[in-house]
Design an enzyme around this catalytic site. Structure first.
Site, PDB file in Angstrom:
ATOM      1  N   GLU A   1      -6.320   6.641  -0.395  1.00 41.80           N
ATOM      2  CA  GLU A   1      -6.056   5.829   0.000  1.00 41.80           C
ATOM      3  C   GLU A   1      -6.927   4.784  -0.487  1.00 41.80           C
ATOM      4  O   GLU A   1      -6.266   3.198  -0.599  1.00 41.80           O
ATOM      5  CB  GLU A   1      -7.036   6.262   1.242  1.00 41.80           C
ATOM      6  CG  GLU A   1      -5.837   7.056   2.354  1.00 41.80           C
ATOM      7  CD  GLU A   1      -4.692   6.415   2.745  1.00 41.80           C
ATOM      8  OE1 GLU A   1      -4.569   5.736   2.588  1.00 41.80           O
ATOM      9  OE2 GLU A   1      -3.900   7.475   3.006  1.00 41.80           O
TER      10      GLU A   1
ATOM     11  N   HIS B   1       0.724  -1.360  -0.368  1.00 42.12           N
ATOM     12  CA  HIS B   1       0.074   0.142   0.205  1.00 42.12           C
ATOM     13  C   HIS B   1       0.817   0.740  -0.287  1.00 42.12           C
ATOM     14  O   HIS B   1      -0.040   2.102  -0.683  1.00 42.12           O
ATOM     15  CB  HIS B   1      -1.104  -0.099   1.447  1.00 42.12           C
ATOM     16  CG  HIS B   1      -2.057   1.580   1.380  1.00 42.12           C
ATOM     17  ND1 HIS B   1      -2.976   0.877   0.769  1.00 42.12           N
ATOM     18  CD2 HIS B   1      -1.097   2.365   2.012  1.00 42.12           C
ATOM     19  CE1 HIS B   1      -3.338   2.535   1.578  1.00 42.12           C
ATOM     20  NE2 HIS B   1      -2.306   3.220   2.766  1.00 42.12           N
ATOM     21  N   GLU B   2       2.296   1.639   0.784  1.00 47.75           N
ATOM     22  CA  GLU B   2       3.013   2.899   1.218  1.00 47.75           C
ATOM     23  C   GLU B   2       3.609   3.019  -0.270  1.00 47.75           C
ATOM     24  O   GLU B   2       3.055   4.036  -0.761  1.00 47.75           O
ATOM     25  CB  GLU B   2       3.502   2.224   1.988  1.00 47.75           C
ATOM     26  CG  GLU B   2       3.224   2.035   3.252  1.00 47.75           C
ATOM     27  CD  GLU B   2       2.470   3.895   3.725  1.00 47.75           C
ATOM     28  OE1 GLU B   2       2.455   4.540   2.867  1.00 47.75           O
ATOM     29  OE2 GLU B   2       1.336   2.776   3.803  1.00 47.75           O
TER      30      GLU B   2
ATOM     31  N   HIS C   1       1.683   4.818  -3.042  1.00 47.61           N
ATOM     32  CA  HIS C   1       1.827   6.043  -2.765  1.00 47.61           C
ATOM     33  C   HIS C   1       2.988   6.829  -3.076  1.00 47.61           C
ATOM     34  O   HIS C   1       2.986   7.479  -4.039  1.00 47.61           O
ATOM     35  CB  HIS C   1       1.193   6.277  -1.074  1.00 47.61           C
ATOM     36  CG  HIS C   1      -0.272   5.971  -0.289  1.00 47.61           C
ATOM     37  ND1 HIS C   1      -1.057   7.279  -1.304  1.00 47.61           N
ATOM     38  CD2 HIS C   1       0.159   5.697   0.652  1.00 47.61           C
ATOM     39  CE1 HIS C   1      -1.749   7.275  -0.254  1.00 47.61           C
ATOM     40  NE2 HIS C   1      -1.059   5.552   1.073  1.00 47.61           N
TER      41      HIS C   1
END
Length: 301
Positions: free
Chosen positions: A201, A134-135, A138
């Site tokens: 997100e 997930h990071e 980003h």
């Protein structure tokens, strides 16, 4: 859709900035404030990652790291980056019991990802992989740069709004208008900033699930992090609440629902979206390093 929404919100933030500048001092006042904001933006572009990591007490995990758990964590994160076709980010650990993580950096070549000791203690290996994927999403989407830009513009709007009370052009509405600008302009900027964070997100959840290969890993991690974040204090995050939007889960509180003032979508909504994605996605393409521990049921061990 999320990218389009982000651009629309950024345009709204810019329009608000220009409108406040005009109300404060006309074209001249807006021009002076814009130059100040531009300097702030350039400084943030080159130095925001270092500032954020230092403020959160992050320590880089190097090749000399002695902890086997941290070595494995770093190795798995690099494997995920390779799977996503990205350069290896710098990897940091933050000593706090609250489970959480964030990413920073102006682009994939100058990126850093950080996880807390609480995250590694509470989650198993595949769940940690879901979080770091997930990071990395980003970073790949350049969300960290987007949030830096919005934070800079929001700060400039707040500065202009304060100027309005003392230096505003009385011909454009008088003292009542100046007070209204001082109160509502920063509030509107904050709302736009939060909306951008929420939209990104969802996109990072979707791409992160693709990177790690299994949406269920991230869904399970989000549920555990949500419970941990609600019950555990993150002192550094509390001291720097402006950084809250950078974490995978709000480190300050646990609001339910996608409320107007929340920096993150509700965990239930995110988990539901991931489960829908899992139903449409063929699981089995995850990196070998993370797949090796697919059956783990507890912290690293």
């Amino acid at each position: 859709m999320g990218t389009t929404k982000t651009f629309i919100l950024l345009a709204a933030m810019t329009a608000l900035f220009m409108a406040v500048g005009y109300l404060v001092g006309g074209a001249l006042g807006m021009g002076i404030a814009f130059v100040v904001a531009l300097v702030m933006n350039v400084f943030s572009y080159w130095n925001a990652d270092k500032i954020v990591l230092k403020m959160q007490g992050a320590r880089e995990i190097t090749d000399e790291e002695r902890s086997p758990v941290l070595q494995t964590f770093a190795s798995d994160t690099r494997a995920l980056a390779e799977h996503a076709g990205m350069p290896h980010p710098k990897i940091y650990i933050i000593d706090t019991p609250q489970p959480n993580a964030f990413a920073t950096g102006r682009d994939p070549k100058h990126a850093a990802v950080a996880a807390t000791t609480g995250l590694l203690n509470m989650l198993n290996r595949e769940e940690v992989s879901g979080v770091m994927a997930h990071e990395l999403a980003h970073v790949q989407h350049r969300d960290t740069l987007t949030m830096t830009v919005t934070a800079t513009i929001a700060g400039a709007i707040g500065m202009l709004a304060n100027f309005a009370l003392f230096f505003g052009n009385r011909e454009r509405g008088g003292i009542i208008t100046s007070i209204a600008i001082m109160i509502f302009a920063p509030m509107a900027a904050g709302l736009v900033q939060m909306a951008i964070s929420r939209s990104r997100e969802y996109e990072a959840d979707r791409r992160g699930a693709e990177i790690c290969g299994n949406p269920a890993w991230l869904a399970s991690a989000l549920e555990k992090i949500d419970r941990g974040a609600r019950s555990t204090l993150n002192k550094r995050a509390e001291a720097n609440p402006a950084m809250a939007h950078m974490y995978i889960m709000n480190p300050l509180n646990g609001r339910r629902g996608d409320s107007l003032f929340s920096t993150h979508p509700s965990t239930a909504n995110r988990v539901e979206a991931l489960r829908k994605l899992a139903a449409d996605m063929t699981v089995g393409s995850m990196p070998e390093a993370a797949a090796a521990n697919e059956r783990a049921t507890g912290p690293w061990g």
